[in-house]
Design a protein around this motif. Structure first.
Motif: not given
Lengths: 132, 132
Positions: A73-100
């Motif tokens: 995790v490089k950065e965590i942002k929170i939205d105007c309503d404080s009920d959603a987050l945005l994570l900026i990450v360095e992904q190692v490998g792939v994020a999806c279980h499909t291999g994508n």
């Protein structure tokens, strides 16, 4: 505001115990939509690696715990309503279980697409284990 | 697969009648997290402009209908589980009712930030109307 509890309290947990988390790679690619509860956010802040709450398993998993496809995790942002987050990450490998790399690998209207056909490698099985 | 109903049916509405929608500007900036039901997706596909389902108002609104801060949809992606969408849009004006371009304008831990102080302009009031 550097205290961990103060950071965690910024999220409006009273509105919902589980909040959606947009996960974006540092290069700008949106990788996935995940969910966190208080404990998942705490573990993410403590370790620097993304932890999510699995709604189907009803438990917290460190992303890539088994497969090695971790998200630093490089950065965590929170939205105007404080009920959603945005994570900026360095992904190692792939994020999806499909291999994508990203879970959003299909345009609406496109058929399912397997990466290199059906892959029974250990990595894929481990990814699958995380999903199940 | 070009038929509208076929596109809409790709989403797993049986799992949830309302799905989360990540909204990303064409320049890569994540703007907001919104929600769609079937009808909102249909209206988005029909018009080319983002329509969302407001969970608090329990009705569909075209984003920017009143304020003019519309989102022209360039691409719609669906995730591996078919229960989340990613809209790539051209944002006109700002996406957030606070006057910030993105709803994710704060890092976790940062205090609230008003754009140019309290703004009672008609635009902001119209944005507020959309939120309320």
């Amino acid at each position: 505001m550097s205290d961990l509890n103060e950071l965690i309290k910024q999220v409006n947990w009273e509105k919902s115990e589980i909040v959606p988390v947009i996960v974006q790679n540092v290069d700008g690619e949106v990788l996935t939509l995940a969910y966190m509860n208080e404990e998942a956010l705490r573990k993410t802040l403590e370790t620097g690696y993304a932890h999510y709450y699995s709604r189907s398993q009803k438990r917290i998993r460190m992303k890539g715990e088994v497969s090695g496809n971790v998200q630093k995790v490089k950065e965590i942002k929170i939205d105007c309503d404080s009920d959603a987050l945005l994570l900026i990450v360095e992904q190692v490998g792939v994020a999806c279980h499909t291999g994508n790399r990203s879970c959003f690998y299909r345009k609406l209207g496109e058929p399912e697409r397997e990466v290199g056909g059906i892959d029974y490698s250990l990595t894929v099985l481990r990814e699958l284990e995380e999903v199940i």
